[in-house]
Design a protein around this motif. Structure first.
Motif, PDB file in Angstrom:
ATOM      1  N   SER A 180       0.817  -1.217   0.000  1.00 58.64           N
ATOM      2  CA  SER A 180       0.000   0.000   0.000  1.00 58.64           C
ATOM      3  C   SER A 180       0.848   1.263   0.000  1.00 58.64           C
ATOM      4  O   SER A 180       0.427   2.301  -0.522  1.00 58.64           O
ATOM      5  N   GLY A 181       2.032   1.184   0.619  1.00 62.15           N
ATOM      6  CA  GLY A 181       2.845   2.377   0.796  1.00 62.15           C
ATOM      7  C   GLY A 181       2.330   3.262   1.915  1.00 62.15           C
ATOM      8  O   GLY A 181       2.825   4.380   2.109  1.00 62.15           O
ATOM      9  N   PHE A 182       1.358   2.772   2.685  1.00 62.15           N
ATOM     10  CA  PHE A 182       0.796   3.559   3.786  1.00 62.15           C
ATOM     11  C   PHE A 182       1.775   3.610   4.960  1.00 62.15           C
ATOM     12  O   PHE A 182       2.583   2.708   5.156  1.00 62.15           O
ATOM     13  N   GLU A 183       1.628   4.670   5.770  1.00 63.93           N
ATOM     14  CA  GLU A 183       2.400   4.742   7.008  1.00 63.93           C
ATOM     15  C   GLU A 183       1.982   3.586   7.920  1.00 63.93           C
ATOM     16  O   GLU A 183       0.808   3.190   7.934  1.00 63.93           O
ATOM     17  N   PRO A 184       2.922   3.051   8.684  1.00 63.38           N
ATOM     18  CA  PRO A 184       2.610   1.886   9.528  1.00 63.38           C
ATOM     19  C   PRO A 184       1.462   2.093  10.506  1.00 63.38           C
ATOM     20  O   PRO A 184       0.784   1.126  10.865  1.00 63.38           O
ATOM     21  N   HIS A 185       1.206   3.333  10.927  1.00 65.33           N
ATOM     22  CA  HIS A 185       0.127   3.541  11.902  1.00 65.33           C
ATOM     23  C   HIS A 185      -1.249   3.383  11.268  1.00 65.33           C
ATOM     24  O   HIS A 185      -2.259   3.312  11.985  1.00 65.33           O
ATOM     25  N   ARG A 186      -1.306   3.287   9.930  1.00 70.61           N
ATOM     26  CA  ARG A 186      -2.597   3.134   9.247  1.00 70.61           C
ATOM     27  C   ARG A 186      -2.864   1.705   8.781  1.00 70.61           C
ATOM     28  O   ARG A 186      -3.868   1.448   8.124  1.00 70.61           O
TER      29      ARG A 186
END
Length: 303
Positions: free
Chosen positions: A132-138
């Motif tokens: 996803s490339g999302f930040e880990p908190h998401r």
């Protein structure tokens, strides 16, 4: 709150029903490899809306319909094979599935939180972050949330305290290498002593899912309720503490893999990673879990 559920098997379908009952979402989008199944579930749930006070817009569709989701709940899985002995055996096939699912879903909902329910959840949560490339908190997985709940339910009868008031967490892998962190387990400020009978209870809790699977062929209620609990915490910015599979960054000497630790969940996703003090044996167990998951991740990347 727009929630898209990807994968309408037993768990995904039960999750959709649970979210309707809990009146968590304003919009539910159901996505499945079989469009007919997703459409059938959507129609069935639409017919149930009369019996709840909160209006929920329920539709079936594909990636395009998930656009702008606040939460993407990933329940999709490749078929389970008879020769599989543990959740880890499904890692390669489900990694390939995630490689097709996650990038377009993330592109359609770039501000979403991803909740991974599919197994092996720790491996797939790591891949969901990568893809996803999302930040880990998401990005988070349901992890040992159900395992912890099962233990708390068992021990509540012994100590005469409601399970919601017991603070006890299974940590590490959602699988054979998980462990109960007795060193920080407590109720009302009193420690829950690490004893042989309670270790037996934890062993029963760890294997309870297998027992349910053996008797009815699948598990769905507990895990769907657990996933709904996470989504509810995001929707209401509840900031509940719960054990979820998240990216570990330096805790107990572990980095770069996803394992269950207590985290605080709110509207932005993971608000805080808790760092409970563990005994030396528990810290070793956490590192063993990390080794198991890291090895499996490497295998999925090489397959």
């Amino acid at each position: 709150m727009k929630v898209s559920i990807i994968g309408l098997g037993r768990v995904g379908s039960t999750l959709a029903y649970t979210l309707l009952l809990k009146e968590v979402a304003e919009e539910l989008v159901l996505v499945n490899r079989s469009a007919d199944l997703a459409e059938g579930d959507a129609l069935d749930l639409q017919h149930a809306r009369l019996f709840v006070d909160h209006h929920v817009d329920i539709t079936a569709g594909g990636v395009a319909e998930t656009t702008g989701s606040n939460v993407l709940a990933i329940c999709a899985s490749a078929p389970w094979k008879d020769e599989f002995k543990s959740r880890l055996d499904a890692a390669a096939a489900n990694t390939r599935l995630f490689e097709t699912l996650i990038p377009p879903l993330a592109k359609a909902s770039p501000d979403a939180k991803i909740l991974v329910v599919s197994n092996p959840v720790d491996v797939l949560t790591w891949h969901a972050i990568r893809l996803s490339g999302f930040e880990p908190h998401r990005v988070m997985g349901t992890g040992t949330l159900v395992d912890s709940a099962r233990f708390r339910e068992l021990i509540s009868d012994q100590v005469g305290i409601h399970p919601a008031d017991i603070r006890a967490y299974a940590l590490g892998e959602h699988g054979d290498s998980q462990f109960m962190a007795f060193s920080c387990a407590e109720a009302g400020g009193e420690p829950l002593e690490d004893r042989p009978d309670r270790r037996a209870m934890f062993d029963e809790a760890v294997h309870a899912g297998i027992e349910v699977f053996r008797k009815k062929g699948y598990t769905n209620y507990a895990i769907a309720m657990a996933a709904a609990y996470v989504i509810e915490a995001i929707a209401g910015d509840a900031r509940h503490t719960m054990p979820l599979s998240v990216l570990i960054d330096g805790y107990q000497g572990v980095s770069g893999v996803c394992l269950s630790v207590p985290v605080v969940v709110g509207r932005k996703g993971i608000i805080r990673w808790m760092k409970p003090e563990l005994s030396e044996a528990e810290a070793d167990a956490f590192r063993r879990s990390a080794s198991v998951i890291r090895s499996t991740i490497v295998q999925t990347l090489e397959t």
